[in-house]
Design an enzyme around this catalytic site. Structure first.
Site, PDB file in Angstrom:
ATOM      1  N   ASP A  77      32.072-116.299  25.935  1.00  0.00           N
ATOM      2  CA  ASP A  77      32.282-116.052  27.355  1.00  0.00           C
ATOM      3  C   ASP A  77      33.299-117.013  27.958  1.00  0.00           C
ATOM      4  O   ASP A  77      33.148-118.239  27.875  1.00  0.00           O
ATOM      5  CB  ASP A  77      30.951-116.178  28.097  1.00  0.00           C
ATOM      6  CG  ASP A  77      31.037-115.665  29.523  1.00  0.00           C
ATOM      7  OD1 ASP A  77      31.672-114.617  29.744  1.00  0.00           O
ATOM      8  OD2 ASP A  77      30.471-116.310  30.418  1.00  0.00           O
TER       9      ASP A  77
ATOM     10  N   LYS B 279      21.406-113.946  27.408  1.00  0.00           N
ATOM     11  CA  LYS B 279      22.376-114.538  28.332  1.00  0.00           C
ATOM     12  C   LYS B 279      21.974-115.978  28.659  1.00  0.00           C
ATOM     13  O   LYS B 279      20.933-116.473  28.233  1.00  0.00           O
ATOM     14  CB  LYS B 279      22.447-113.697  29.605  1.00  0.00           C
ATOM     15  CG  LYS B 279      22.749-112.216  29.364  1.00  0.00           C
ATOM     16  CD  LYS B 279      24.202-111.979  29.105  1.00  0.00           C
ATOM     17  CE  LYS B 279      24.991-111.972  30.384  1.00  0.00           C
ATOM     18  NZ  LYS B 279      26.421-111.647  30.166  1.00  0.00           N
TER      19      LYS B 279
ATOM     20  N   GLU C  84      25.074-114.931  24.202  1.00  0.00           N
ATOM     21  CA  GLU C  84      26.234-115.420  24.939  1.00  0.00           C
ATOM     22  C   GLU C  84      26.352-116.933  24.761  1.00  0.00           C
ATOM     23  O   GLU C  84      25.367-117.662  24.918  1.00  0.00           O
ATOM     24  CB  GLU C  84      26.073-115.087  26.418  1.00  0.00           C
ATOM     25  CG  GLU C  84      27.175-115.620  27.320  1.00  0.00           C
ATOM     26  CD  GLU C  84      26.870-115.373  28.780  1.00  0.00           C
ATOM     27  OE1 GLU C  84      27.250-114.306  29.287  1.00  0.00           O
ATOM     28  OE2 GLU C  84      26.230-116.235  29.404  1.00  0.00           O
TER      29      GLU C  84
ATOM     30  N   LYS D 116      27.803-102.948  33.662  1.00  0.00           N
ATOM     31  CA  LYS D 116      28.274-103.009  35.052  1.00  0.00           C
ATOM     32  C   LYS D 116      28.814-101.643  35.454  1.00  0.00           C
ATOM     33  O   LYS D 116      30.010-101.438  35.635  1.00  0.00           O
ATOM     34  CB  LYS D 116      29.326-104.103  35.202  1.00  0.00           C
ATOM     35  CG  LYS D 116      28.772-105.493  34.952  1.00  0.00           C
ATOM     36  CD  LYS D 116      29.855-106.557  35.024  1.00  0.00           C
ATOM     37  CE  LYS D 116      29.298-107.939  34.736  1.00  0.00           C
ATOM     38  NZ  LYS D 116      30.350-108.982  34.752  1.00  0.00           N
TER      39      LYS D 116
ATOM     40  N   ARG E 248      34.276 -80.954  46.760  1.00  0.00           N
ATOM     41  CA  ARG E 248      34.282 -82.408  46.907  1.00  0.00           C
ATOM     42  C   ARG E 248      33.462 -83.103  45.826  1.00  0.00           C
ATOM     43  O   ARG E 248      33.886 -84.132  45.280  1.00  0.00           O
ATOM     44  CB  ARG E 248      33.774 -82.791  48.302  1.00  0.00           C
ATOM     45  CG  ARG E 248      33.712 -84.284  48.582  1.00  0.00           C
ATOM     46  CD  ARG E 248      34.887 -85.082  48.054  1.00  0.00           C
ATOM     47  NE  ARG E 248      36.189 -84.546  48.427  1.00  0.00           N
ATOM     48  CZ  ARG E 248      37.314 -84.806  47.793  1.00  0.00           C
ATOM     49  NH1 ARG E 248      37.319 -85.575  46.713  1.00  0.00           N
ATOM     50  NH2 ARG E 248      38.457 -84.288  48.189  1.00  0.00           N
TER      51      ARG E 248
END
Length: 286
Positions: free
Chosen positions: A225, A174, A204, A142, A106
Site C-alpha cells: 500500500d 487491513k 495489507e 469501492k 433515462r
C-alpha cells in the site's frame, strides 16, 4: 479482456437492479409527461449513439430497461459490452411504442453511460500499464451500492480483472485488523485457522518490515500500500514468487507505468469504479 471472451452477467442478476431503478423513476404515478403528451398509438424509431469515444458496457441493463416497460419494443444491439466506440457510432437501435421508449430512456442511459465510463477508465489504465510489465489492473470493493455486479462486469469489459466481490469470498487483512489482532503474524494465523482450505489470505502492508513478517507466515498475497516504485521493486525481490504482489494507492494514468515496471502482479484501483466519469451516449429519433 477481449469482447469475444466477455461473459454476460445472468439476466437474473441484472434485472432486479434495473427494475429497482425504473421503480425509483416511475414513482407513484408513472411518466406523467410522456403519458400526457404522447398518444398511446404513437411509435418511435431511434438510436442510442456515442457522443464521445470510449468502451461500452451496460448494454444488457439498457436492453432490459426497455423490455421491462414494454416487451414489444424492438431492440437491436449494434455494439455490445467491450466494444470501442467513436462519436456517432450506434450502440443500440430501437423501434416501438413511443411511450415505452421515452419512459425507459433515462434509466437505460444512466446505466449505460455509467458502466461505459467504468469500462473506459479501466481500459485507459490497462493501456498505460501494458508496455511496462505483466501487471493486471483490478478493481476493489469501492463500488456504488447496489451496482457492484454491473461495475465489476464493466471493469472486465475494459480489459481489467476483478478483486474479491465481497467480504465472503477471500480474506483481506487491513491495517485495522492488524491493530486489533496486535500484529501481522497473529492476524494471519487466526485467519488461516478460521478459513476453509480454498480461501486465499491477503494482507495489507505499508513497509518492507511488515512484508517480511507476512512472508514468514506464508500469506497468499500481499497488498503493497502506497509504496514508491523503488520500494515496490524491492518488495517484489523479497517476495520472489512466494506470494501474489499487489500494488495499491494513488493509481492513475500518470503513475501506473512506473508501478507496473516494478514487477508487481496486480495493480488495484478504486478510482476506476468510484470516480470514473461517465461516457456520454444519447437517444436520438431517426
Amino acid at each position: 479482456m477481449s469482447a469475444d471472451f466477455l461473459v454476460p452477467l445472468p439476466r437474473l442478476l441484472v434485472e432486479p437492479i434495473v427494475r429497482a431503478a425504473l421503480l425509483e423513476d416511475l414513482g407513484r404515478a408513472g411518466d406523467i409527461t410522456t403519458d400526457a403528451i404522447v398518444p398511446a398509438e404513437a411509435r418511435l424509431s431511434g438510436v442510442i449513439a456515442a457522443r464521445q469515444a470510449g468502451v461500452i458496457s451496460g448494454v444488457d441493463a439498457a436492453v432490459i430497461a426497455f423490455a421491462l416497460i414494454d416487451p414489444s419494443v424492438s431492440v437491436i444491439v449494434e455494439r455490445g459490452d467491450g466494444a470501442r466506440v467513436s462519436p456517432g457510432d450506434v450502440v443500440i437501435r430501437l423501434d416501438g411504442p413511443a411511450r415505452a421508449i421515452l419512459t425507459a430512456e433515462r434509466v437505460a442511459l444512466n446505466l449505460l453511460c455509467r458502466m461505459s465510463g467504468v469500462a473506459t477508465a479501466t481500459a485507459d489504465l490497462v493501456e498505460a500499464a501494458r508496455p511496462h510489465g505483466k501487471a493486471r489492473i483490478v478493481c476493489t470493493r469501492k463500488t456504488t451500492p447496489g451496482l457492484r455486479s454491473l461495475e465489476k462486469h464493466a471493469v472486465r469489459a475494459g480489459g481489467g480483472s476483478n478483486h474479491r466481490y465481497g467480504l465472503d469470498d477471500a480474506v483481506l487483512i487491513k491495517d485495522n485488523h492488524v491493530a486489533v489482532a496486535r500484529g501481522i503474524v497473529p492476524a494471519i494465523e487466526r485467519a488461516r485457522a478460521y478459513s476453509g482450505h480454498l480461501v486465499k489470505i491477503e494482507i495489507e502492508v505499508d513497509t518492507l518490515e511488515q512484508l517480511a513478517e507476512a512472508l514468514s507466515v506464508r500469506a497468499d498475497a500481499v497488498l503493497l500500500d502506497n509504496m514508491s516504485p523503488d520500494q515496490l521493486r524491492e518488495a517484489v525481490r523479497m517476495i520472489d514468487g512466494r506470494a501474489i504482489a499487489e500494488a495499491s494507492g494513488r493509481i492513475n494514468r500518470d503513475t501506473v507505468g512506473a508501478i507496473a515496471a516494478s514487477g508487481v502482479d496486480l495493480i488495484s484501483s478504486g478510482w476506476i469504479t468510484h470516480s470514473a466519469p461517465i461516457i456520454d451516449l444519447g437517444l436520438d429519433a431517426v
